[in-house]
Design an enzyme around this catalytic site. Sequence first.
Site, short mmCIF file in Angstrom:
data_model
loop_
_atom_site.label_atom_id
_atom_site.label_comp_id
_atom_site.label_asym_id
_atom_site.label_seq_id
_atom_site.Cartn_x
_atom_site.Cartn_y
_atom_site.Cartn_z
N VAL A 85 17.66 -15.63 9.06
CA VAL A 85 17.18 -17.01 9.22
C VAL A 85 17.14 -17.67 7.86
O VAL A 85 16.50 -17.18 6.94
CB VAL A 85 15.79 -17.03 9.89
CG1 VAL A 85 15.32 -18.47 10.07
CG2 VAL A 85 15.82 -16.30 11.23
N GLY B 52 11.36 -11.63 12.06
CA GLY B 52 10.92 -10.42 11.38
C GLY B 52 10.39 -9.36 12.33
O GLY B 52 9.38 -9.56 13.00
N ASP C 10 2.45 -9.88 5.40
CA ASP C 10 2.60 -9.99 3.94
C ASP C 10 2.97 -11.39 3.47
O ASP C 10 2.67 -11.76 2.34
CB ASP C 10 3.71 -9.04 3.46
CG ASP C 10 3.25 -7.60 3.35
OD1 ASP C 10 2.11 -7.31 3.78
OD2 ASP C 10 4.02 -6.77 2.84
N ALA D 156 -0.07 -2.84 6.13
CA ALA D 156 0.40 -2.87 7.52
C ALA D 156 -0.69 -3.25 8.53
O ALA D 156 -0.43 -4.05 9.43
CB ALA D 156 1.03 -1.52 7.86
N GLU E 94 2.59 7.72 -5.08
CA GLU E 94 3.24 8.65 -4.16
C GLU E 94 4.66 9.00 -4.62
O GLU E 94 5.08 10.15 -4.56
CB GLU E 94 3.24 8.05 -2.74
CG GLU E 94 1.81 7.98 -2.21
CD GLU E 94 1.63 7.32 -0.85
OE1 GLU E 94 0.56 7.48 -0.27
OE2 GLU E 94 2.56 6.63 -0.38
N GLY F 128 9.08 -6.49 11.53
CA GLY F 128 8.26 -5.55 10.76
C GLY F 128 6.97 -5.26 11.51
O GLY F 128 6.87 -5.46 12.72
N PHE F 129 5.95 -4.82 10.77
CA PHE F 129 4.69 -4.41 11.41
C PHE F 129 4.06 -5.56 12.20
O PHE F 129 3.51 -5.34 13.28
CB PHE F 129 3.71 -3.91 10.35
CG PHE F 129 4.02 -2.52 9.89
CD1 PHE F 129 3.62 -1.43 10.64
CD2 PHE F 129 4.70 -2.30 8.71
CE1 PHE F 129 3.90 -0.14 10.23
CE2 PHE F 129 4.99 -1.02 8.28
CZ PHE F 129 4.59 0.07 9.05
N GLY F 130 4.10 -6.77 11.65
CA GLY F 130 3.46 -7.90 12.34
C GLY F 130 4.29 -8.37 13.52
O GLY F 130 3.77 -8.52 14.63
C1 LIG Z 1 7.15 1.43 -0.35
C2 LIG Z 1 6.03 0.80 0.43
C3 LIG Z 1 4.95 1.58 0.83
C4 LIG Z 1 3.91 1.02 1.56
N1 LIG Z 1 2.87 1.81 1.95
C5 LIG Z 1 1.90 1.30 2.72
C6 LIG Z 1 0.86 2.13 3.22
O1 LIG Z 1 0.81 3.33 2.91
N2 LIG Z 1 -0.07 1.57 4.03
C7 LIG Z 1 -0.02 0.25 4.38
O2 LIG Z 1 -0.87 -0.20 5.15
N3 LIG Z 1 0.93 -0.56 3.92
C8 LIG Z 1 1.91 -0.07 3.11
N4 LIG Z 1 2.90 -0.88 2.64
C9 LIG Z 1 2.84 -2.31 2.96
C10 LIG Z 1 3.33 -2.57 4.38
O3 LIG Z 1 4.57 -1.95 4.59
C11 LIG Z 1 3.41 -4.06 4.59
O4 LIG Z 1 2.12 -4.61 4.41
C12 LIG Z 1 3.92 -4.39 5.98
O5 LIG Z 1 5.24 -3.93 6.13
C13 LIG Z 1 3.86 -5.90 6.24
O6 LIG Z 1 4.34 -6.16 7.51
P1 LIG Z 1 5.10 -7.53 7.82
O7 LIG Z 1 5.34 -7.55 9.28
O8 LIG Z 1 4.38 -8.65 7.20
O9 LIG Z 1 6.48 -7.41 7.04
P2 LIG Z 1 7.59 -6.28 7.06
O10 LIG Z 1 7.11 -5.05 7.72
O11 LIG Z 1 8.09 -6.18 5.67
O12 LIG Z 1 8.73 -6.89 7.98
C14 LIG Z 1 9.43 -8.05 7.65
C15 LIG Z 1 10.70 -8.09 8.48
O13 LIG Z 1 11.27 -9.38 8.36
C16 LIG Z 1 12.68 -9.27 8.24
N5 LIG Z 1 13.13 -10.48 7.55
C17 LIG Z 1 12.71 -10.96 6.35
N6 LIG Z 1 13.28 -12.14 6.08
C18 LIG Z 1 14.09 -12.42 7.12
C19 LIG Z 1 14.96 -13.51 7.42
N7 LIG Z 1 15.09 -14.56 6.60
N8 LIG Z 1 15.67 -13.46 8.57
C20 LIG Z 1 15.56 -12.41 9.41
N9 LIG Z 1 14.74 -11.37 9.18
C21 LIG Z 1 14.01 -11.37 8.05
C22 LIG Z 1 12.87 -7.99 7.44
O14 LIG Z 1 14.17 -7.45 7.66
C23 LIG Z 1 11.76 -7.11 8.01
O15 LIG Z 1 12.21 -6.34 9.10
C24 LIG Z 1 3.95 -0.35 1.90
C25 LIG Z 1 5.03 -1.13 1.51
C26 LIG Z 1 6.06 -0.56 0.78
C27 LIG Z 1 7.24 -1.40 0.37
#
Ligand SMILES: Cc1cc2nc3c(=O)[nH]c(=O)nc-3n(C[C@H](O)[C@H](O)[C@H](O)COP(=O)(O)OP(=O)(O)OC[C@H]3O[C@@H](n4cnc5c(N)ncnc54)[C@H](O)[C@@H]3O)c2cc1C
Length: 433
Positions: A85, A17, A306, A323, A176, A19-21
């Site tokens: 994955v 992943g 998340d 995030a 929003e 994403g942010f983490g």
């Molecule tokens: C519309 C929206 C608005 C938001 N607004 C805010 C805000 O204003 N402020 C705030 O703090 N938070 C906000 N959030 C929440 C924030 O985006 C999440 O808390 C944050 O993205 C979590 O980070 P993460 O790294 O856990 O997961 P994510 O950032 O979701 O990243 C997960 C990654 O894992 C990858 N992935 C998943 N499963 C697999 C797999 N099986 N194999 C390979 N890759 C995989 C995905 O493609 C993705 O790139 C918002 C969320 C959404 C949907």
Amino acid sequence: MNTKYSNPKFPRVVIIGGGFGGIEVAKALKNKEVEVMLLDRNNHHTFQPLLYQVATGTLDAPSIAFPLRKMFRKQENFTFRIADVRGIDALNKTLDTDIGSISYDYLIVATGATTNFFGNSDIAYYAMPMKSVKEAVNIRSFLLQNIEESLLKTDLEERAAYLNFVVVGGGPTGVELSGSIAEIRNHILAKDYPELKKEDMNVYLVEGLPKILANLSPQASEKAELYLKELGVKVLLNVQVTGYDGDIITFADGSRIKTKTVLWSAGVMGQFPDGISPDIVVRGNRIRIDEECRVIGMKDVFAIGDVAAMITDELPRGHPGVAPVAQQQGRFLAKNIVRMLNGQPTEKFKYFDKGSMATIGRNKAVVDIGKIRFQGFFAWWVWMFVHLMSLVGFRNRVVTFINWAINYLTFNAGIRLIIHKYRRPERVSEHAE
Ligand SMILES: Cc1cc2nc3c(=O)[nH]c(=O)nc-3n(C[C@H](O)[C@H](O)[C@H](O)COP(=O)(O)OP(=O)(O)OC[C@H]3O[C@@H](n4cnc5c(N)ncnc54)[C@H](O)[C@@H]3O)c2cc1C
């Protein structure tokens, strides 16, 4: 799997992943004696907080996405693969992916969350989620297609269904998104579609609780509701959605709205590959972790963001799905992995809550920073500054700033393009083999 920088002397940390983490762990392991492998099913990081601006045509998709390879091109101990994955084999320390088997020494599950339709397959099929760039672009197309379609209808009731936009979920995303659609109604509809008046279009925000922005302060909730109403959004509180069939959305009190567009921002649930015991999956489909982000009962497997739930006496539901939690856990975990490798004692995670905010159309936002709470114009500037600075990439910041400035001055910025016509995919029967 061989990698360019494969160094058998160093342990391999695999992160699922980007994403942010995930990106924070990878960055914080730069120049450390580990081999970092990042896997994501997409080749880019998505800045989800601004997805709604892509969905409503204020920003283009590349402004809120950033290529993962570009992000890490100066990091020698880093490898990236586009991979989905599917499973974790913790006994053999391997991953089952669509590009083959990948081994790890340490695994970090940072797979985030997906939209939660709470088991309602009709809503899942007909309503539109907004968790990815693709889904946001689909929403943009669908909004515009439905306005276009309304022009072809002579029956007023039939036409209204194309111009009723229902957003479900009164959290920051729903607030929003509905505010932004209302701005299209107020400033763009009559200009782009001279046959229509703004009164022809209705924007609804539906929330099951007695207030919107329930996780923010009461002042923020009240002000946000007021701002939305000023924009013309019809805010429906204490209203539970019971169904949607693509034409009519129904509510528990028996009321209904004819609409072709339901946008679903009412909840998320953790998503992760197979191989995690159901015994450690808690509310919201999140994986239970200890205070060092270690998945309970799994050796050398960690989860952050998340998808993870760090349940303590103070936090019986774990941290909020935002995030900063994912980012802070990512940086924390990288440090702990280095400590482990150096034989030093590891530490426990402590979240530093920087506050919450949401914007409601131009000039208006609500901000809670601890006990400091403010709303209105200054809050909107703070919101803009924080989001601009949080975007990944200098180009994205500049392009976004220019778009916002043009939008502010002209009321008419916008990428109101239908690049791909959105059509619902064929519905797969739930009973199909
Ligand atoms: C519309 C929206 C608005 C938001 N607004 C805010 C805000 O204003 N402020 C705030 O703090 N938070 C906000 N959030 C929440 C924030 O985006 C999440 O808390 C944050 O993205 C979590 O980070 P993460 O790294 O856990 O997961 P994510 O950032 O979701 O990243 C997960 C990654 O894992 C990858 N992935 C998943 N499963 C697999 C797999 N099986 N194999 C390979 N890759 C995989 C995905 O493609 C993705 O790139 C918002 C969320 C959404 C949907």
